[in-house]
Design a protein around this motif. Structure first.
Motif, mmCIF file in Angstrom:
data_model
loop_
_atom_site.group_PDB
_atom_site.id
_atom_site.type_symbol
_atom_site.label_atom_id
_atom_site.label_comp_id
_atom_site.label_asym_id
_atom_site.label_seq_id
_atom_site.Cartn_x
_atom_site.Cartn_y
_atom_site.Cartn_z
ATOM 1 N N PRO A 1 26.694 47.762 118.650
ATOM 2 C CA PRO A 1 28.099 47.353 118.510
ATOM 3 C C PRO A 1 28.806 48.171 117.426
ATOM 4 N N ASP A 2 30.071 48.419 117.626
ATOM 5 C CA ASP A 2 30.890 49.144 116.663
ATOM 6 C C ASP A 2 30.972 48.338 115.362
ATOM 7 N N ASP B 1 34.208 46.352 115.016
ATOM 8 C CA ASP B 1 34.195 45.167 115.870
ATOM 9 C C ASP B 1 33.398 44.044 115.221
ATOM 10 N N ARG C 1 34.239 37.834 122.457
ATOM 11 C CA ARG C 1 33.589 38.742 123.414
ATOM 12 C C ARG C 1 34.215 38.608 124.798
ATOM 13 N N ALA D 1 37.650 40.291 124.961
ATOM 14 C CA ALA D 1 37.519 41.748 125.004
ATOM 15 C C ALA D 1 37.051 42.208 126.390
ATOM 16 N N ASN E 1 40.677 45.707 124.779
ATOM 17 C CA ASN E 1 39.360 45.711 125.402
ATOM 18 C C ASN E 1 38.236 45.896 124.387
ATOM 19 N N THR E 2 38.500 45.564 123.137
ATOM 20 C CA THR E 2 37.454 45.580 122.117
ATOM 21 C C THR E 2 37.521 44.267 121.334
ATOM 22 N N PRO E 3 36.422 43.863 120.752
ATOM 23 C CA PRO E 3 36.470 42.670 119.912
ATOM 24 C C PRO E 3 37.484 42.784 118.768
ATOM 25 N N HIS F 1 40.356 44.407 118.708
ATOM 26 C CA HIS F 1 41.697 44.142 119.243
ATOM 27 C C HIS F 1 41.878 42.663 119.570
#
Length: 136
Positions: A3-4, A7, A35, A38, A46-48, A50
């Motif tokens: 995971p990033d 994020d 999750r 996203a 489309n990311t946690p 965001h």
């Protein structure tokens, strides 16, 4: 896939800000909502990261919410932040079928009934939160 870090950081801060009075299962349920948002995309992004920062979605990020400063001040020295990071990582790594919220994208405290929840049945309840997967 790893995971990033951004994020995970924003998920952990959101989890702590939204569910710190709940047991671990409540923290995980908030992580699943992040999750799921996203994964669904749309205006949540489309990311946690965001999904966490989308305006008016998680009250802990609201400018006037006292939790905002609490979550901004979290460091790795804080045991609650470390726990939230662990839970965020576990949820991000989990198979989708492990989601106890049944793909919930919304939740609220049992103390309130927001307009969007009127007429909808929660798909999961834990602690002081009700979760929904049928909000469009």
């Amino acid at each position: 896939m790893t995971p990033d870090p951004v994020d995970l950081d924003l998920m952990a801060r959101t989890i702590y800000g939204e569910a710190r009075g709940e047991p671990d299962e409540g923290w995980a349920a908030v992580a699943w909502v992040i999750r799921n948002r996203a994964a669904k995309g749309g205006w949540w992004g489309n990311t946690p990261a965001h999904a966490c920062l989308c305006p008016r979605q998680f009250s802990c990020w609201d400018e006037l919410d006292p939790n905002r400063q609490v979550i901004a001040d979290l460091t790795l020295f804080h045991p609650g932040y470390r726990k939230a990071l662990r839970i965020a990582g576990e949820v991000m790594d989990a198979p989708g079928g492990d989601d106890p919220t049944h793909a919930a994208t919304h939740y609220h405290s049992i103390d309130i009934l927001p307009g969007w929840a009127v007429g909808h049945t929660p798909c999961y309840e834990h602690g002081r939160h009700r979760f929904y997967n049928n909000i469009t």
